[in-house]
Design an enzyme around this catalytic site. Structure first.
Site, short mmCIF file in Angstrom:
data_model
loop_
_atom_site.label_atom_id
_atom_site.label_comp_id
_atom_site.label_asym_id
_atom_site.label_seq_id
_atom_site.Cartn_x
_atom_site.Cartn_y
_atom_site.Cartn_z
CB VAL A 1 1.04 1.77 -7.14
CG1 VAL A 1 0.07 0.99 -7.82
CG2 VAL A 1 2.06 2.39 -8.00
CB CYS B 1 -0.97 0.01 1.27
SG CYS B 1 -2.26 1.13 0.86
CB VAL C 1 5.59 -2.85 -19.38
CG1 VAL C 1 6.43 -2.14 -20.60
CG2 VAL C 1 6.07 -4.26 -19.16
CE LYS D 1 9.01 -0.56 -16.58
NZ LYS D 1 9.27 1.16 -16.49
N GLY E 1 11.40 15.04 -8.15
CA GLY E 1 10.84 13.58 -7.68
C GLY E 1 10.47 12.68 -8.65
#
Length: 436
Positions: A18, A15, A134, A207, A189
């Site tokens: 995302v 948590c 991805v 990816k 950031g």
């Protein structure tokens, strides 16, 4: 398995940025999601390490026992946004083996050992979805797996890491060096306190492995991917690219190659490269992602959008969750792994592309002839040469025609042994040019 009471229970692992967005969206869009799915989606529990740090989650849903949560009989779907390999792999295998579908954003695990998870999902007749692994919110994996399932994909090339794209975009726009651009990305950031996974290419390589597996129906792991980061890209490299009307991007490149006898193979790589400014990927700036797909029937397609961040990634997670939940309600299963082709993976030495080579040389007669001869001996054809003088020294900037990576490597070794060549100041691949 179908729902009997109009409710599907969801277990959430993690948590953070995302996960908290997933919790928010599940609550705010509960009624709409129920209409789309045909059943209500309710959180059964949220597994975290420090419950006190998550006041946004009802206390009764928080738990530190992730294994107990994924094994609960009332849980239908497990959503994982933790990351890393272990203990996540064991937790997801436990979920799949107990008949629960899984939605994951874990690119590292899927690139490292996706085969084990896929096998468990197939064995137990459940779904394994991972669109968020991805390119964040960009709908990419499902089109590769489903929309283009009737086509033959030949190449996937894209910008799949927002941090490095921001850094290289700033270097291109301002002339800044790598360290300066990284500091700016960190302050805004875009870069983590430890940016290693991004700037050293690990994120893009993972990816690339996932994209190649889906595009070419072949199991590809992280160990199959050639990886280079952007830490060695200099302001001089960027300026040299500009002189060629190019820009520098960190690219994930997946290619299907067919040789004269009809034998096929796959190459997968992630590294910085120069691309022409006219190429669709060249205009992708800041922290955005874009992936260029080439298929025999569909032609060229490009997928573009925000590739990271809490809300964009949560959007992809929720999209997968809705798809998986619909399958649970109908008692069906979505498209699983397609790895029937099992194509061999080509070594990086066999990969063919163009190269930009900058050499520090003595400004004397015969230097250019000697350099050209070293290229010719290895069968590497030179397209253009530019010389910049600096008194007794000079810089030779050469761009080759298409050559194998192995041949270029041998050429650079020969050049380094020449007395009139000081060093190879830069060697960078050039992608996306016509007439290769």
């Amino acid at each position: 398995m179908t729902t009997t009471d109009g409710v599907l229970k969801v277990a959430l692992l993690g948590c953070g940025v995302v996960g908290s967005e997933v919790v928010r969206l599940l609550a705010e869009q509960a009624d709409e999601l129920a209409q789309r799915v045909g059943a209500r989606l309710e959180l059964a529990g949220v597994a975290v390490r420090r419950p006190a740090r998550h006041p946004e989650v009802p206390a009764e849903l928080l738990t530190t026992d992730a294994e107990a949560l994924v094994r609960r009989d009332d849980v239908d779907v497990v959503v994982e946004v933790v990351g890393g390999i272990e203990p996540v792999r064991s937790l997801l295998l436990a979920a799949l083996e107990s008949g629960k579908s899984v939605v994951s954003a874990n690119k590292a695990l899927l690139a490292d050992d996706g085969a084990t998870l896929h096998d468990a999902a197939t064995r137990n007749g459940v779904d394994l979805y991972y669109e968020a692994a991805v390119a964040g919110a960009i709908p990419l994996l499902r089109p590769l797996r489903e929309s283009l399932a009737g086509d033959r994909i030949t190449r996937v090339m894209g910008i799949v890491n927002g941090t490095t794209n921001f850094i290289l975009s700033r270097m291109d726009a301002t002339g800044a060096g790598f360290d300066e651009a990284l500091a700016e990305a960190t302050s805004l950031g875009y870069a983590e306190a430890d940016p290693t996974a991004d700037v050293d290419g690990y994120d893009a390589a993972a990816k690339a492995a996932i994209l190649a597996g889906l595009a070419f129906h072949t199991r590809v792991t992280m160990s199959d991917v050639h990886r280079e980061g952007i830490g060695e890209v200099t302001a001089a490299d960027v300026a040299s690219a500009q002189a060629m009307d190019c820009t520098v991007k960190l690219l994930a490149i997946c290619e299907r190659t067919t040789v004269a006898d009809g034998t096929e193979s796959v190459s997968v790589r992630a590294h910085p490269a120069m691309i022409p400014r006219r190429h669709p990927l060249a205009g992708v700036g800041d922290a955005f992602n874009a992936v260029f797909v080439e298929a025999e029937a569909a032609g060229s397609l490009m997928f573009y959008g925000r590739g990271a961040g809490g809300a964009p990634t949560a959007s992809a997670v929720l999209g997968d969750l809705v798809a998986v939940a619909r399958n649970r309600v109908s008692g069906s299963r979505g498209a699983g792994e397609s790895a029937y082709a099992a194509l061999p993976i080509r070594s990086m030495g066999e990969v063919t592309t163009r190269y930009h080579v900058a050499l520090d040389v003595a400004d004397q007669p015969g230097v250019l002839a000697g350099v050209a001869n070293a290229f010719a001996e290895e069968g590497v054809s030179i397209q253009t040469v530019r010389q910049e003088g600096r008194g007794d020294a000079a810089t030779l900037v050469l761009v080759t025609h298409a050559a194998t990576d192995a041949a270029l490597g041998r050429t650079v070794e020969k050049l380094a042994a020449m007395s009139l060549v000081g060093r190879a100041a830069s060697v960078m691949r050039v992608e996306g040019m016509t007439g290769e």
